[in-house]
Design an enzyme around this catalytic site. Structure first.
Site, PDB file in Angstrom:
ATOM      1  N   PRO A 270     -10.763  18.116  -7.818  1.00 55.17           N
ATOM      2  CA  PRO A 270     -11.222  17.755  -9.172  1.00 55.17           C
ATOM      3  C   PRO A 270     -10.085  17.388 -10.090  1.00 55.17           C
ATOM      4  O   PRO A 270     -10.251  16.343 -10.753  1.00 55.17           O
ATOM      5  CB  PRO A 270     -12.156  19.077  -9.552  1.00 55.17           C
ATOM      6  CG  PRO A 270     -12.432  19.799  -8.258  1.00 55.17           C
ATOM      7  CD  PRO A 270     -11.408  19.506  -7.398  1.00 55.17           C
ATOM      8  N   TYR A 271      -9.022  17.943 -10.047  1.00 51.90           N
ATOM      9  CA  TYR A 271      -7.841  17.827 -10.962  1.00 51.90           C
ATOM     10  C   TYR A 271      -7.475  16.245 -10.627  1.00 51.90           C
ATOM     11  O   TYR A 271      -7.109  15.591 -11.198  1.00 51.90           O
ATOM     12  CB  TYR A 271      -6.943  18.891 -10.897  1.00 51.90           C
ATOM     13  CG  TYR A 271      -5.572  18.502 -11.634  1.00 51.90           C
ATOM     14  CD1 TYR A 271      -5.671  18.415 -12.891  1.00 51.90           C
ATOM     15  CD2 TYR A 271      -4.461  18.256 -10.762  1.00 51.90           C
ATOM     16  CE1 TYR A 271      -4.407  18.201 -13.463  1.00 51.90           C
ATOM     17  CE2 TYR A 271      -3.140  17.821 -11.236  1.00 51.90           C
ATOM     18  CZ  TYR A 271      -2.905  17.827 -12.554  1.00 51.90           C
ATOM     19  OH  TYR A 271      -1.978  17.718 -13.314  1.00 51.90           O
ATOM     20  N   LEU A 272      -7.071  16.271  -9.187  1.00 56.95           N
ATOM     21  CA  LEU A 272      -6.537  14.899  -8.591  1.00 56.95           C
ATOM     22  C   LEU A 272      -7.461  13.879  -9.010  1.00 56.95           C
ATOM     23  O   LEU A 272      -6.994  13.002  -9.108  1.00 56.95           O
ATOM     24  CB  LEU A 272      -6.105  15.106  -7.327  1.00 56.95           C
ATOM     25  CG  LEU A 272      -5.040  16.155  -6.857  1.00 56.95           C
ATOM     26  CD1 LEU A 272      -4.681  16.273  -5.270  1.00 56.95           C
ATOM     27  CD2 LEU A 272      -3.570  15.528  -7.662  1.00 56.95           C
TER      28      LEU A 272
ATOM     29  N   LYS B 209      -7.071  12.956 -12.651  1.00 50.91           N
ATOM     30  CA  LYS B 209      -5.882  12.384 -12.847  1.00 50.91           C
ATOM     31  C   LYS B 209      -5.732  10.844 -12.262  1.00 50.91           C
ATOM     32  O   LYS B 209      -5.324   9.965 -12.996  1.00 50.91           O
ATOM     33  CB  LYS B 209      -4.597  13.059 -12.246  1.00 50.91           C
ATOM     34  CG  LYS B 209      -4.240  14.587 -12.684  1.00 50.91           C
ATOM     35  CD  LYS B 209      -4.113  14.501 -14.118  1.00 50.91           C
ATOM     36  CE  LYS B 209      -2.778  13.606 -14.614  1.00 50.91           C
ATOM     37  NZ  LYS B 209      -2.440  13.821 -16.069  1.00 50.91           N
TER      38      LYS B 209
END
Length: 207
Positions: free
Chosen positions: A121-123, A126
């Protein structure tokens, strides 16, 4: 240049703010909380602006020539901060006429499926922010470091479109972001970086 540092109170951001305060550039430290203003003023002697990436941020970029985006949600609000907050600041910079935008991203941001599930989810957030910046009219640079450490700076990195997974100090990431501000070889470039054997300036010159 007048440079807005988004995430100036964070691990990389504080290094960026300190480096800018010692340079020919003028730093404007963006913080989220009023309580952080006096701390940043006393610690670095810079102008401080309060702005929340999850809200209106256009006032933060007024009069700025460049933005270094070093903010992060630490996994608490990847969509609100890492994706939408970054996009909000990119749009504000475009509207203000702030030409230069240096983005702190993450290694593997363009291939989240190859990373551990808990990081995806973070990647993905980004990646959405990076793509929005790439599609903007801003003169951008996107730096995607490996795992961050708090070891002292070495002043040396490995930088390329693709590098092997590895570590890099927050201090060296900050030095890379600040050096990239004036490095025309980084204009319109997206690159990964880890610790290495080449001085930052020459590594960026070869991109």
């Amino acid at each position: 240049m007048d440079v807005l540092v988004a995430g100036s109170h964070g691990g990389v951001g504080q290094h960026v703010t300190e480096l800018l305060s010692e340079s020919e550039h003028t730093a404007h430290a963006m913080v989220r909380e009023e309580s952080q203003v006096s701390e940043m003023e006393e610690k670095f002697g810079v102008d401080v602006v309060v702005a929340d990436l999850t809200e209106e941020v256009s006032h933060a970029v007024e009069g700025c020539d460049a933005v270094i985006f070093a903010a992060g949600s630490s996994g608490e609000d990847v969509e609100g901060v890492d994706r939408d907050g970054a996009i909000r600041l990119i749009d504000a910079a475009e509207q203000e006429g702030t030409d230069r935008f240096v983005m702190l991203s993450s290694i593997n941001a363009d291939r989240p499926a190859e990373s551990p599930e808990e990081l995806r989810p973070y990647l993905e957030a980004k990646l959405a922010a990076d793509e929005h910046l790439q599609e903007s009219d801003l003169t951008y640079t996107i730096a995607r470091p490996g795992a961050l450490t708090d070891e002292p700076a070495t002043g040396k990195i490995e930088a390329a479109r693709r590098v092997e997974r590895g570590e890099i100090t927050r201090a060296d990431v900050a030095r890379t972001l600040v050096t990239a501000l004036d490095a025309e070889t980084t204009h319109g470039k997206t690159f990964e970086l880890i610790e290495g054997d080449e001085p930052i300036e020459s590594a960026l010159d070869r991109l």
